[in-house]
Design a protein around this motif. Structure first.
Motif, short mmCIF file in Angstrom:
data_model
loop_
_atom_site.label_atom_id
_atom_site.label_comp_id
_atom_site.label_asym_id
_atom_site.label_seq_id
_atom_site.Cartn_x
_atom_site.Cartn_y
_atom_site.Cartn_z
N ARG A 8 -70.73 -10.25 -25.82
CA ARG A 8 -70.60 -9.75 -24.36
C ARG A 8 -69.94 -8.11 -24.51
O ARG A 8 -70.12 -7.39 -23.71
CB ARG A 8 -69.40 -10.56 -23.85
CG ARG A 8 -70.18 -11.68 -23.01
CD ARG A 8 -69.23 -12.61 -22.49
NE ARG A 8 -68.73 -12.05 -21.05
CZ ARG A 8 -68.11 -12.95 -20.40
NH1 ARG A 8 -67.94 -14.30 -20.54
NH2 ARG A 8 -67.77 -12.55 -19.19
N ALA A 9 -69.74 -7.83 -25.73
CA ALA A 9 -69.38 -6.26 -26.06
C ALA A 9 -70.60 -5.54 -26.08
O ALA A 9 -70.44 -4.32 -25.83
CB ALA A 9 -68.64 -6.35 -27.15
N LEU A 10 -71.74 -6.29 -26.08
CA LEU A 10 -73.11 -5.32 -26.30
C LEU A 10 -73.53 -5.19 -24.81
O LEU A 10 -74.86 -4.83 -25.00
CB LEU A 10 -73.99 -5.94 -27.35
CG LEU A 10 -73.38 -6.28 -28.80
CD1 LEU A 10 -74.56 -6.91 -29.55
CD2 LEU A 10 -72.79 -4.91 -29.31
N THR A 11 -73.14 -5.86 -23.83
CA THR A 11 -73.69 -5.38 -22.58
C THR A 11 -72.94 -4.74 -21.52
O THR A 11 -71.68 -4.89 -21.60
CB THR A 11 -74.19 -6.90 -21.93
OG1 THR A 11 -74.90 -6.71 -20.68
CG2 THR A 11 -72.85 -7.75 -21.61
N LEU B 53 -70.11 -17.11 -9.43
CA LEU B 53 -70.67 -18.49 -9.24
C LEU B 53 -71.93 -18.62 -10.17
O LEU B 53 -72.20 -19.66 -10.78
CB LEU B 53 -70.68 -18.70 -7.63
CG LEU B 53 -70.95 -20.10 -7.41
CD1 LEU B 53 -69.92 -21.08 -8.03
CD2 LEU B 53 -71.29 -20.39 -5.99
N CYS B 54 -72.90 -17.89 -9.95
CA CYS B 54 -74.02 -17.72 -10.53
C CYS B 54 -73.82 -17.54 -12.09
O CYS B 54 -74.44 -18.61 -12.76
CB CYS B 54 -74.89 -16.54 -10.02
SG CYS B 54 -76.49 -16.54 -10.94
N ASN B 55 -73.02 -16.88 -12.47
CA ASN B 55 -72.58 -16.85 -13.99
C ASN B 55 -72.09 -18.22 -14.63
O ASN B 55 -72.58 -18.87 -15.42
CB ASN B 55 -71.68 -15.81 -14.19
CG ASN B 55 -71.74 -15.32 -15.47
OD1 ASN B 55 -70.43 -14.88 -15.89
ND2 ASN B 55 -72.34 -15.57 -16.52
N ALA C 66 -76.86 -15.65 -24.46
CA ALA C 66 -78.06 -15.02 -23.53
C ALA C 66 -77.90 -15.67 -21.97
O ALA C 66 -78.07 -15.15 -21.04
CB ALA C 66 -79.26 -15.87 -24.11
N THR C 67 -77.46 -16.98 -21.95
CA THR C 67 -77.13 -17.74 -20.59
C THR C 67 -76.07 -16.94 -19.91
O THR C 67 -76.17 -16.63 -18.65
CB THR C 67 -76.80 -18.95 -20.60
OG1 THR C 67 -77.88 -19.76 -21.43
CG2 THR C 67 -76.58 -19.69 -19.20
N VAL C 68 -75.08 -16.49 -20.69
CA VAL C 68 -73.71 -15.74 -19.94
C VAL C 68 -74.35 -14.41 -19.42
O VAL C 68 -74.05 -14.05 -18.56
CB VAL C 68 -72.60 -15.56 -20.75
CG1 VAL C 68 -71.46 -14.82 -20.44
CG2 VAL C 68 -72.16 -16.99 -21.51
#
Length: 223
Positions: A182-185, A43-45, A21-23
């Motif tokens: 991450r494959a779901l976004t 950078l934010c990520n 969720a953070t990523v």
């Protein structure tokens, strides 16, 4: 005091879910705050991810070992620190937690809960980058565990991930469960589902290399 498998599995699911969720969430926030500025988005990520990862390791380490990563769980199973039965349950909870973490991030930003439009990631260079990122991560963890310095994990593991964000070509996924989530976004952090198998294969190869390097450097009898 012994902690039940159910509690450990819950910790792995929650930890992996919050990590993903953070990523994903920080990737979306980066796009909102700095559109068309990829460096600021990255950078934010990166900053959000490593900060939360350090917190999660500190909180969950005494409960489940704070794996949050099937590659780490497999390494522990091969080393005999966790049974294969428990390892399979850990991995299942990590994968489920990772997917739920993406859905949670989308819900926070009022986006479609599941998106199949992630960035295509691949090529020899990026796969090598993933192998390097994962090898380094497993080397750090194995060296800390085998030298009795596991208390440094909340600092050393995020430090490696932060560096690998910027020196590897893949931006350091280094985690099969995170990769699946991450494959779901379709956001900045997304990956095309078709790119996932090769990424996961590179991560597993890198994990084996990292553990092998730890054995080479410390020997089989180190603790």
């Amino acid at each position: 005091m012994a902690i039940s498998l159910g509690r450990r599995v819950a910790a792995e699911a929650v930890g992996t879910g919050v990590l993903v969720a953070t990523v994903v969430g920080s990737g979306i926030m980066g796009q909102v705050l700095a559109p068309d500025q990829v460096l600021l988005q990255l950078l934010c990520n990166a900053v959000a991810t490593v900060a939360v990862l350090g917190v999660l390791i500190s909180l969950m380490g005494s409960v489940s070992g704070a794996h949050f990563n099937p590659a780490v769980t497999l390494a522990d199973a091969f080393a005999g620190r966790i049974t294969w039965s428990a390892a399979s349950t850990y991995i299942g909870s990590q994968l489920v937690g990772g997917c739920l973490g993406t859905i949670l991030a989308h819900a926070m930003f009022e986006q479609p809960l599941v998106q199949w439009t992630g960035k295509t990631r691949g090529g020899v260079g990026q796969l090598i980058g993933e192998a390097v990122a994962t090898a380094g991560l497993l080397l750090v963890i194995a060296m800390l565990v085998r030298t009795g310095r596991g208390a440094l994990a909340p600092v050393m593991v995020p430090a490696w991930i932060l560096g690998a964000y910027f020196f590897t070509s893949s931006t350091s996924f280094a985690n099969p469960a995170v990769t699946v989530g991450r494959a779901l976004t379709g956001s900045f952090a997304g990956i095309d589902p078709a790119s996932v198998p090769a990424f996961v294969a590179a991560q597993l190869v890198g994990a084996a290399v990292g553990v092998g390097l730890a054995v080479l450097l410390l020997g089989k009898e180190s603790r």
